[in-house]
Design a protein around this motif. Structure first.
Motif, PDB file in Angstrom:
ATOM      1  N   LEU A  16       0.829  -1.211   0.000  1.00  0.00           N
ATOM      2  CA  LEU A  16       0.000   0.000   0.000  1.00  0.00           C
ATOM      3  C   LEU A  16       0.860   1.256   0.000  1.00  0.00           C
ATOM      4  CD1 LEU A  16      -2.734  -1.049   2.595  1.00  0.00           C
ATOM      5  CD2 LEU A  16      -3.043  -0.802   0.119  1.00  0.00           C
ATOM      6  N   ALA A  17       1.943   1.243   0.807  1.00  0.00           N
ATOM      7  CA  ALA A  17       2.816   2.411   0.868  1.00  0.00           C
ATOM      8  C   ALA A  17       3.513   2.649  -0.470  1.00  0.00           C
ATOM      9  CB  ALA A  17       3.854   2.231   1.974  1.00  0.00           C
ATOM     10  N   ALA A  18       4.010   1.577  -1.090  1.00  0.00           N
ATOM     11  CA  ALA A  18       4.664   1.735  -2.389  1.00  0.00           C
ATOM     12  C   ALA A  18       3.683   2.263  -3.429  1.00  0.00           C
ATOM     13  CB  ALA A  18       5.249   0.390  -2.834  1.00  0.00           C
ATOM     14  N   ALA A  19       2.468   1.704  -3.435  1.00  0.00           N
ATOM     15  CA  ALA A  19       1.473   2.139  -4.416  1.00  0.00           C
ATOM     16  C   ALA A  19       1.081   3.597  -4.206  1.00  0.00           C
ATOM     17  CB  ALA A  19       0.237   1.245  -4.326  1.00  0.00           C
ATOM     18  N   LEU A  20       0.894   3.994  -2.952  1.00  0.00           N
ATOM     19  CA  LEU A  20       0.506   5.383  -2.690  1.00  0.00           C
ATOM     20  C   LEU A  20       1.608   6.338  -3.100  1.00  0.00           C
ATOM     21  CD1 LEU A  20      -1.377   7.525  -1.624  1.00  0.00           C
ATOM     22  CD2 LEU A  20      -0.596   7.005   0.696  1.00  0.00           C
ATOM     23  N   ARG A  21       2.847   6.011  -2.757  1.00  0.00           N
ATOM     24  CA  ARG A  21       3.960   6.911  -3.106  1.00  0.00           C
ATOM     25  C   ARG A  21       4.102   7.031  -4.619  1.00  0.00           C
ATOM     26  NH1 ARG A  21       5.745  10.808  -3.519  1.00  0.00           N
ATOM     27  NH2 ARG A  21       7.858  11.558  -3.242  1.00  0.00           N
ATOM     28  N   LEU A  22       3.964   5.927  -5.334  1.00  0.00           N
ATOM     29  CA  LEU A  22       4.066   5.970  -6.795  1.00  0.00           C
ATOM     30  C   LEU A  22       2.888   6.728  -7.403  1.00  0.00           C
ATOM     31  CD1 LEU A  22       5.325   2.342  -7.307  1.00  0.00           C
ATOM     32  CD2 LEU A  22       6.518   4.389  -8.111  1.00  0.00           C
ATOM     33  N   ARG A  36     -10.315 -10.000   0.318  1.00  0.00           N
ATOM     34  CA  ARG A  36     -11.354  -9.005   0.031  1.00  0.00           C
ATOM     35  C   ARG A  36     -11.187  -7.742   0.864  1.00  0.00           C
ATOM     36  NH1 ARG A  36     -15.431 -11.174  -2.994  1.00  0.00           N
ATOM     37  NH2 ARG A  36     -15.386 -13.443  -3.229  1.00  0.00           N
ATOM     38  N   TYR A  37     -10.122  -7.692   1.621  1.00  0.00           N
ATOM     39  CA  TYR A  37      -9.836  -6.530   2.461  1.00  0.00           C
ATOM     40  C   TYR A  37      -8.331  -6.312   2.489  1.00  0.00           C
ATOM     41  CZ  TYR A  37      -9.257 -10.490   5.644  1.00  0.00           C
ATOM     42  OH  TYR A  37      -8.901 -11.681   6.201  1.00  0.00           O
ATOM     43  N   PRO A  38      -7.873  -5.071   2.708  1.00  0.00           N
ATOM     44  CA  PRO A  38      -6.441  -4.768   2.677  1.00  0.00           C
ATOM     45  C   PRO A  38      -5.796  -4.948   4.046  1.00  0.00           C
ATOM     46  CG  PRO A  38      -7.668  -2.741   2.899  1.00  0.00           C
ATOM     47  CD  PRO A  38      -8.701  -3.843   2.838  1.00  0.00           C
ATOM     48  N   GLY A  39      -4.475  -4.933   4.050  1.00  0.00           N
ATOM     49  CA  GLY A  39      -3.715  -4.966   5.300  1.00  0.00           C
ATOM     50  C   GLY A  39      -2.818  -6.176   5.455  1.00  0.00           C
ATOM     51  N   ALA A 235      -5.646   0.752   6.817  1.00  0.00           N
ATOM     52  CA  ALA A 235      -5.430   0.098   5.528  1.00  0.00           C
ATOM     53  C   ALA A 235      -6.460   0.548   4.500  1.00  0.00           C
ATOM     54  CB  ALA A 235      -5.468  -1.417   5.708  1.00  0.00           C
ATOM     55  N   TRP A 236      -7.740   0.589   4.895  1.00  0.00           N
ATOM     56  CA  TRP A 236      -8.778   1.054   3.974  1.00  0.00           C
ATOM     57  C   TRP A 236      -8.579   2.529   3.611  1.00  0.00           C
ATOM     58  CZ3 TRP A 236     -11.724  -1.610   0.942  1.00  0.00           C
ATOM     59  CH2 TRP A 236     -12.141  -2.897   1.293  1.00  0.00           C
ATOM     60  N   GLY A 237      -8.110   3.325   4.575  1.00  0.00           N
ATOM     61  CA  GLY A 237      -7.830   4.731   4.275  1.00  0.00           C
ATOM     62  C   GLY A 237      -6.761   4.880   3.206  1.00  0.00           C
ATOM     63  N   LEU A 238      -5.723   4.046   3.273  1.00  0.00           N
ATOM     64  CA  LEU A 238      -4.670   4.109   2.258  1.00  0.00           C
ATOM     65  C   LEU A 238      -5.192   3.665   0.893  1.00  0.00           C
ATOM     66  CD1 LEU A 238      -1.567   2.817   4.253  1.00  0.00           C
ATOM     67  CD2 LEU A 238      -2.342   5.164   3.887  1.00  0.00           C
ATOM     68  N   VAL A 239      -6.095   2.688   0.888  1.00  0.00           N
ATOM     69  CA  VAL A 239      -6.718   2.291  -0.379  1.00  0.00           C
ATOM     70  C   VAL A 239      -7.433   3.474  -1.014  1.00  0.00           C
ATOM     71  CG1 VAL A 239      -8.587   0.901  -1.378  1.00  0.00           C
ATOM     72  CG2 VAL A 239      -6.946  -0.156   0.190  1.00  0.00           C
ATOM     73  N   GLU A 240      -8.205   4.195  -0.216  1.00  0.00           N
ATOM     74  CA  GLU A 240      -8.927   5.345  -0.764  1.00  0.00           C
ATOM     75  C   GLU A 240      -7.963   6.444  -1.208  1.00  0.00           C
ATOM     76  OE1 GLU A 240     -12.111   5.292  -1.505  1.00  0.00           O
ATOM     77  OE2 GLU A 240     -11.973   3.218  -0.786  1.00  0.00           O
ATOM     78  N   ALA A 241      -6.847   6.619  -0.488  1.00  0.00           N
ATOM     79  CA  ALA A 241      -5.858   7.624  -0.901  1.00  0.00           C
ATOM     80  C   ALA A 241      -5.241   7.246  -2.239  1.00  0.00           C
ATOM     81  CB  ALA A 241      -4.786   7.758   0.175  1.00  0.00           C
TER      82      ALA A 241
END
Length: 489
Positions: A16-22, A36-39, A235-241
């Motif tokens: 999630l961190a790599a995807a958000l930064r990219l 079906r859920y992140p984390g 984790a869900w917050g990072l998905v939305e970001a």
């Protein structure tokens, strides 16, 4: 369909961190997650209409200016952090230590115990604090972590004097430092450190590479808090970001195979293929080898230390809301016999949720050696796991009766459960045991295994803990951005 710049396999916090930064840098990113859920291993799941934490529920990086806190503020994430006090408690025969926000109070508890070598304790903890200050500064300022550009190298050069506390501890075990200060015979401190090291650097204090252990001794005091409602909220917050930056997050999308397709990668999922210029895998090295069909030598070398690593046996409990008077989350470590190895139910960590949902949920975990589990015949593994879980129940009754007596529902899990849900080989948890040795420092610059393929997660530097995995994901994103042919400005 237009190829993605980067495909991220796995929605653990490293992925999630790599995807958000990219995505923040303008890359066209897709995240592919089996569940079906992140984390990943740090997630919140639902069973029987109740929410449970899959693993530990205390997380660092939530303090002002730290990585998770910055994301929560920047994206307005619906994440509430409770700064609980006490943070945790250690219970063992004849010993109860309360870890609160005031570190001096913990020191005073130790000094009040019979036979405490006070001078040696103060000397040891002063050194520990100096080393921890150096290491946590790097985690709070991730631009100082690899990959290093010329500016970062110049900053390190200017900071050279601040690194002097590391010179006397690199390559030494924590046990050796305790002996040097006459503390190896002070059983309460050794028990406390063994329990802490087992859940952080994944080995005993006698074995632990000293800088890793000295740094993790400060874990309680470095932005560590309880995420109300579960770490899954973050984790869900990072998905939305990620999605807010145009990223594509596909849950329930298990990856079955990856292969080179000319200059790009073809990632085959249960829902069809995806093409990407680069791949970031938030997976164990073994899992990446399986997806490739054959593991390159460098990948096999990364996987080798995990053969002597750990799985987890778990109890997920529901207890009555009146089990404890305080509405705050509670965290208790139990050691049943300090003279025995801190595994297989002899040592376990239990976390009780806050009271926001009425009933309290408790996650209880203990390490089991994968080598021992592997050596058992398949028909013997279930009995072994059941014995370990019963040992944990017995320990709960003896040491945490106020919780044990209030249990109204129980679920169990084992390494097989983790392997089934997370896909992690053998259900391995916790990353690489950080036993004494200089080889850990070579991993700061992981080898290039396959062009365009990058690893993140608890086996990659800086590794263990949710914060460390996320920081590693951010730094890998910088490496991907530098290496990618796409313009990720």
């Amino acid at each position: 369909m237009q190829p993605y710049d980067v495909a991220v396999i796995g929605a653990g916090f490293g992925g999630l961190a790599a995807a958000l930064r990219l995505a923040e840098r303008g890359a066209r990113v897709v995240v592919l997650e089996t569940l079906r859920y992140p984390g990943g291993c740090a997630s919140t799941f639902t069973r029987d209409g109740r929410r449970f934490e899959s693993g530990a529920t205390l997380f660092s990086g939530l303090g002002p200016g730290q990585l998770f806190a910055r994301w929560i503020e920047r994206y307005g994430l619906d994440v509430q952090v409770d700064w609980i006090d006490p943070i945790a408690e250690l219970r063992a025969p004849g010993l109860r230590l309360v870890v609160g926000r005031d570190r001096e109070a913990l020191i005073q508890q130790l000094e009040a115990l019979p036979g405490c070598p006070t001078d040696g304790l103060r000397r040891f903890l002063a050194r520990q604090r100096r080393v921890a200050d150096v290491l946590w500064t790097l985690l709070d300022d991730p631009d100082l972590l690899p990959p290093l550009d010329l500016r970062a190298l110049a900053r390190h050069a200017l900071r050279t004097p601040s690194y002097l506390p590391l010179l006397g501890v690199v390559g030494r075990s924590l046990g050796a430092l305790l002996r040097a200060d006459g503390l190896d015979g002070f059983a309460p401190l050794v028990t406390y450190l063994d329990a802490l090291c087992q859940i952080t650097v994944q080995c005993s204090s006698a074995e632990a590479e000293a800088p890793f252990a000295l740094g993790t001794m400060d874990y309680w005091y470095r932005g560590t808090g309880h995420v109300r409602g579960g770490i899954g909220r973050l984790a869900w917050g990072l998905v939305e970001a990620i999605r807010s930056h145009g990223g594509d997050v596909r849950l329930a999308s298990r990856v079955r195979h990856i292969e080179r397709d000319g200059e790009a990668w073809r990632v085959v999922t249960r829902n069809g293929p995806v093409t990407a210029g680069e791949v970031v895998a938030n997976l164990l090295p073994q899992n990446v080898g399986w997806l490739l069909g054959a593991a390159p030598p460098a990948l096999s070398r990364l996987a080798a230390p995990l053969a002597d690593g750990w799985g987890a046996c778990m109890l997920y409990l529901v207890v009555r809301g009146d089990a404890v008077a305080s509405p705050d989350a509670h965290h208790v470590q139990v050691v049943q016999d300090p003279s025995a190895p801190f595994v297989e139910g002899n040592h376990f960590f239990c976390s009780m949720s806050d009271a926001s949902e009425g009933e309290r949920r408790v996650t209880v975990s203990t390490h089991v050696p994968l080598a021992r589990l592997r050596a058992l015949a398949p028909e013997g593994r279930g009995a072994y796991v059941a014995d370990v879980q019963q040992h944990v129940r017995d320990g709960l009754r003896r040491h945490v009766p106020e919780w044990s007596d209030a249990v109204v529902h129980e679920l169990t899990a084992s390494p097989r459960t983790f392997a089934r849900f997370t896909g992690r080989a053998e259900g391995c948890v916790g990353g690489i045991p950080r036993r004494q040795g200089l080889g850990h420092y070579l991993a700061m610059w992981p080898p290039s295994m396959v062009p365009g393929l990058h690893l993140v997660g608890d086996t990659m530097f800086p590794g263990q803990s949710t914060l460390a995995a996320a920081l590693g994901g951010c730094r890998t994103a910088e490496r991907v951005a530098l290496a990618s042919r796409a313009r990720l400005s």
